[in-house]
Scaffold this motif. Sequence first.
Motif, mmCIF file in Angstrom:
data_model
loop_
_atom_site.group_PDB
_atom_site.id
_atom_site.type_symbol
_atom_site.label_atom_id
_atom_site.label_comp_id
_atom_site.label_asym_id
_atom_site.label_seq_id
_atom_site.Cartn_x
_atom_site.Cartn_y
_atom_site.Cartn_z
ATOM 1 N N CYS A 71 0.829 -1.211 0.000
ATOM 2 C CA CYS A 71 0.000 0.000 0.000
ATOM 3 C C CYS A 71 0.862 1.260 0.000
ATOM 4 O O CYS A 71 0.573 2.223 -0.732
ATOM 5 C CB CYS A 71 -0.927 -0.006 1.211
ATOM 6 N N ARG A 72 1.932 1.257 0.795
ATOM 7 C CA ARG A 72 2.787 2.438 0.852
ATOM 8 C C ARG A 72 3.498 2.661 -0.487
ATOM 9 O O ARG A 72 3.742 3.807 -0.892
ATOM 10 C CB ARG A 72 3.812 2.272 1.976
ATOM 11 N N HIS A 73 3.868 1.586 -1.184
ATOM 12 C CA HIS A 73 4.530 1.728 -2.485
ATOM 13 C C HIS A 73 3.635 2.468 -3.473
ATOM 14 O O HIS A 73 4.126 3.248 -4.302
ATOM 15 C CB HIS A 73 4.901 0.360 -3.041
ATOM 16 N N PHE A 74 2.318 2.218 -3.392
ATOM 17 C CA PHE A 74 1.394 2.857 -4.337
ATOM 18 C C PHE A 74 0.700 4.079 -3.732
ATOM 19 O O PHE A 74 -0.236 4.608 -4.334
ATOM 20 C CB PHE A 74 0.346 1.841 -4.801
ATOM 21 N N GLY A 75 1.149 4.514 -2.555
ATOM 22 C CA GLY A 75 0.607 5.732 -1.967
ATOM 23 C C GLY A 75 -0.809 5.594 -1.451
ATOM 24 O O GLY A 75 -1.583 6.567 -1.481
ATOM 25 N N ILE A 76 -1.163 4.430 -0.975
ATOM 26 C CA ILE A 76 -2.509 4.189 -0.458
ATOM 27 C C ILE A 76 -2.561 4.579 1.010
ATOM 28 O O ILE A 76 -1.671 4.241 1.793
ATOM 29 C CB ILE A 76 -2.894 2.715 -0.646
ATOM 30 N N GLY A 77 -3.608 5.287 1.413
ATOM 31 C CA GLY A 77 -3.727 5.836 2.756
ATOM 32 C C GLY A 77 -3.938 4.794 3.840
ATOM 33 O O GLY A 77 -4.336 3.653 3.589
ATOM 34 N N HIS A 96 -10.686 8.433 -4.437
ATOM 35 C CA HIS A 96 -9.635 9.278 -3.901
ATOM 36 C C HIS A 96 -8.957 10.022 -5.046
ATOM 37 O O HIS A 96 -9.261 9.800 -6.221
ATOM 38 C CB HIS A 96 -8.623 8.432 -3.126
ATOM 39 N N ASP A 98 -5.837 9.898 -6.157
ATOM 40 C CA ASP A 98 -4.916 9.119 -6.984
ATOM 41 C C ASP A 98 -5.341 7.668 -7.169
ATOM 42 O O ASP A 98 -4.654 6.920 -7.870
ATOM 43 C CB ASP A 98 -3.506 9.145 -6.370
ATOM 44 N N TYR A 99 -6.400 7.256 -6.549
ATOM 45 C CA TYR A 99 -6.846 5.873 -6.698
ATOM 46 C C TYR A 99 -8.312 5.755 -6.292
ATOM 47 O O TYR A 99 -8.845 6.600 -5.569
ATOM 48 C CB TYR A 99 -5.978 4.923 -5.852
#
Length: 346
Positions: A71-77, A96, A98-99
């Motif tokens: 999740c952090r690699h793809f910027g997920i909260g 969101h 970005d996703y």
Amino acid sequence: MAKNNLLTEELNYIGGSKTPTHLHLCTYGPAGAENHDGGTIEDILPYFKAGSMHWIQIHGLKDTEEIQKVCRHFGIGFLTEQDILNSLHLTKIEAHEDYNVVILKLLSATGEDEYLPQQLCLVQGEDYLLTFTENDTDFFDEIYTAIENDVLKIRTRPSDFLLSVILNSVMTSFMSIISDMEDKLEDLEERLLTPGVMDPTIGDLHVFRRNYRLIKKCIFPLKEQIAKLLHPEDTRLLHKASRPFFNDVNDHLQFVLQTLEGCRDLLGALVDMILSSNDRHMNNIMRQLTVVSTIFIPLTFLAGIWGMNFRVMPELDWKYGYLYAWGLMLLIAIGVCVYFKRKKWY
């Protein structure tokens, strides 16, 4: 007692799956498709290609640290991470910047008319789609085949098209389940209306009532939230060209909802019919008992009179009194039967 998820930074998997966390990457583009497996995000990152679409399947949610790395690699909260790890989360769609996030339930058959819900979480970005499942599943096999064969030029389409394809597969699975449920309920109705066939009982409907509640819980929240996918202009991740495909998903959803409501009405009607049939059966029994009682009431009255031990009774000296008594009682019994027959009371 449930904890406030805003008061902790710790991630916990809420669910019962024991499947070890592992990843599968399907990267594709106009030139072709490749598949790679890995235990961590670092194992598959070398296979990422610029200009290609990346579909990453994450099976098993036990390893919360690995889920967090992905999740952090793809910027997920953080809140989305918590939702992914909560297998009891309700169905929802979130947009969101970005996703986009879609949380659904898949129903896996565990026996005849028995289904086990499994959470499916989809996270769609610009050039990637993440699918989180609690267990290994063959649910996506047809989609893999479609990518390899470039069905509908899927390898040249953006990530939102793959999202629509997966959602359509989910709706199709629900359509199959609910249609089968409707057919079996109609068979029960036919049994109930066919004379000489063993009537179904309330117990026969129990499994259908349970499945109805399960399907409704899984699918009903999408009734309002599907609109978030039908307006591509609201987000840059949903393209106008993909609107017909999401409309098709919505059509399938409406079919499931309408069929589900039909099953609910049919279930209610079957319950009423079974209760009414039981009442009629009980009434028939009570009517037969009433007829028998009515026949024997006057006979009991006569037997009571002639059974009294008075010293002076006119009938005691009758030579044929016993025969007369039997004849009178038979005549009364036959008369009562004839009367009931003419009244059509039995």
